[in-house]
Design an enzyme around this catalytic site. Structure first.
Site, PDB file in Angstrom:
ATOM      1  CB  SER A 253      -0.910   0.020   1.234  1.00 29.70           C
ATOM      2  OG  SER A 253      -0.162   0.342   2.399  1.00 29.70           O
ATOM      3  CE  LYS A 254      -0.937   5.196  -4.733  1.00 26.48           C
ATOM      4  NZ  LYS A 254      -1.707   6.231  -5.450  1.00 26.48           N
TER       5      LYS A 254
END
Length: 486
Positions: A253-254
């Site tokens: 995920s970012k």
């Protein structure tokens, strides 16, 4: 065969992410393999999330990677404009057509009503989808709702009982049932088209033949297929690439801090673009043989969607460092020096502009460590010893300095350089030979004490070049400090 046209269509909501870069790269490689066109289009209809300057930064990073496009916002092309917000008039024509044909309708649910409907469906154990209560309103009913102050969106009328199937170039046959979808919004209340509508119009009008995107877009495909069919557009080849997992096997995920995720961060650290391109291509795609090092030109020839895996790809940070180190070793010294100078200056080690003598010294310094670099910004830390006034001896170094032969070796070395004004590597070769002959010490017994005395560590690059770069005065002072204490 129809001319291949592949596109990358980022939203200008932030930096170029590893996943986005891979999508762009796969699209670029496929287009170039068949001498086709690579198109970059900006999907900017989600105006609340758009970040000023983000599109320009993403384009700059694509350029840095060497992914030159044939059409985009900066150079135009025959199918422009290439940003969605400049295409609103184009979309309106197709919206009007759907409304006239009864394939779309004005929808009046408020956000609060939509949320309540969703919660009730979840409570009943149902998958949330729009009820369609306002599908067939009369003009009178519509006028009454609008009199309440409701501003309608426009929804696509999803046909019932329809199987939506397509052959994914990576996943094979994929099927969805229209009854699971619910009518979806194609135009927001403020007049902006939604992604699932605009992307179809854009891809169709721009004659995009291949849509390569992340696996997370798979669920968007049935809605897009319905829009293609509604207008009689020819569908492109869809290819949904696998997820990228972190080292722990979890979806990246970012917000995952275990991995550097944005291309500009790699540029800032001193990674080479050709290494990033090589590494990212191998996130999900595999060549036929065991080779892992490829130029961009070789990748253009070898790439195929058939060899993209369905299985998730694992982001191996260690492998990326190794690969980047390989490219640094193969690069010209001049290139690495040019990349290294800003890091040395930022660390306060040098000050530009460099005069010829300083440039020569810096070039030799970087050349000394080029083989060790995993990324170029490491040069500042690796060369600490050349800029410190005092030496911090490691525990291993201190053990070496405790050797019985050390005082003899250091004293002999100091005597031979006492009256020198320069230390050339060839000259030092002769010095070591003389000391060996005089003291009888050779190999590690000779070289290790000198290395440790002048650098504080037991291991490092070429000793004679290291001593030469340190300079006579520094080497003399470090040796004197130790000899005086013995």
């Amino acid at each position: 065969m129809k001319r291949v046209r592949a596109r990358y269509a980022p939203s200008p909501t932030g930096h170029l992410h590893i996943g986005g870069a891979r999508t762009a790269l796969f699209s670029y490689l496929l287009a170039k393999k068949y001498d086709g066109d690579f198109v970059v289009r900006i999907e900017d209809t989600d105006t609340e999330r758009n970040v000023p300057g983000a599109a320009e930064k993403q384009l700059a990073m694509l350029k840095w990677l060497g992914l030159d496009w044939d059409e985009s916002v900066d150079i135009g092309g025959p199918f422009g404009p290439y940003s969605c917000m400049e295409r609103l008039d184009i979309y309106q024509k197709y919206v009007d057509q759907l409304l006239q044909e009864g394939k779309a309708y004005y929808s009046y649910s408020t956000p609060e009503e939509l949320e309540k409907e969703r919660e009730e469906q979840l409570a009943r154990g149902e998958a949330p989808k729009y009820s369609g209560w306002d599908r067939d309103l009369t003009e009178e009913q519509r006028s009454k709702l609008e009199a309440e102050g409701r501003i309608p969106s426009i929804r696509f009328r999803v046909p019932e009982g329809k199987t939506l199937a397509f052959e994914d170039a990576i996943r094979g046959l994929v099927k969805f049932e229209s009854n699971d979808l619910g009518d979806f919004v194609i135009v927001r209340p403020d007049g902006r088209p939604t992604y699932n509508f605009a992307v179809v119009i854009d891809d169709a009008l721009m004659k995009i033949t291949h849509v390569i995107r992340g696996e997370e877009h798979l669920s968007n495909t049935p809605r897009q297929l319905l829009v293609y069919e509604a207008f009689g557009f020819e569908k492109p080849v869809f290819a949904h690439v696998p997820l990228i997992l972190n080292g722990e096997g979890k979806k990246m995920s970012k917000r995952d801090e275990s991995i550097i995720q944005f291309i500009d961060q790699y540029k800032e650290l001193g990674y080479l673009p050709e290494a990033i391109v090589n590494f990212i291509t191998l996130l999900g795609w595999a060549p036929e043989g065991e080779e892992e090092i490829f130029s961009k030109e070789e990748l253009c020839q070898l790439f195929s969607l058939e060899r993209v895996s369905k299985a998730p790809a694992v982001f191996d940070t260690g492998k990326l460092k190794w690969m980047n180190g390989h490219y640094i070793k193969k690069a010209s010294l001049e290139r690495i020096v040019d990349l290294a100078i800003p890091y040395l200056e930022q660390a306060g080690r040098i000050q530009t502009p460099l005069d010829p003598e300083q440039k020569d010294w810096t070039t030799r310094l970087v050349g000394l460590y080029q083989e060790q670099l995993e990324f170029v910004s490491q040069i500042a830390e690796l060369t600490d010893i050349f800029f410190q006034s005092d030496v911090d001896y490691t525990e291993e170094a201190q053990e070496i300095l405790a050797g019985e032969q050390v005082p003899t070796v250091l004293k002999a070395f100091l005597e031979r350089i006492q009256n020198l004004t320069e230390l050339h590597p060839d000259q030092l070769k002769s010095v070591f030979k003389e000391i060996q002959k005089e003291t009888g010490y050779k190999g590690k017994q000779l070289f290790m004490p000198v290395r440790v005395a002048v650098t504080g560590v037991a291991h490092g690059p070429d000793l004679r070049e290291t001593i030469s770069l340190l300079g006579v005065e520094t080497v003399q002072n470090r040796l004197k400090n130790l000899v005086d204490k013995q």
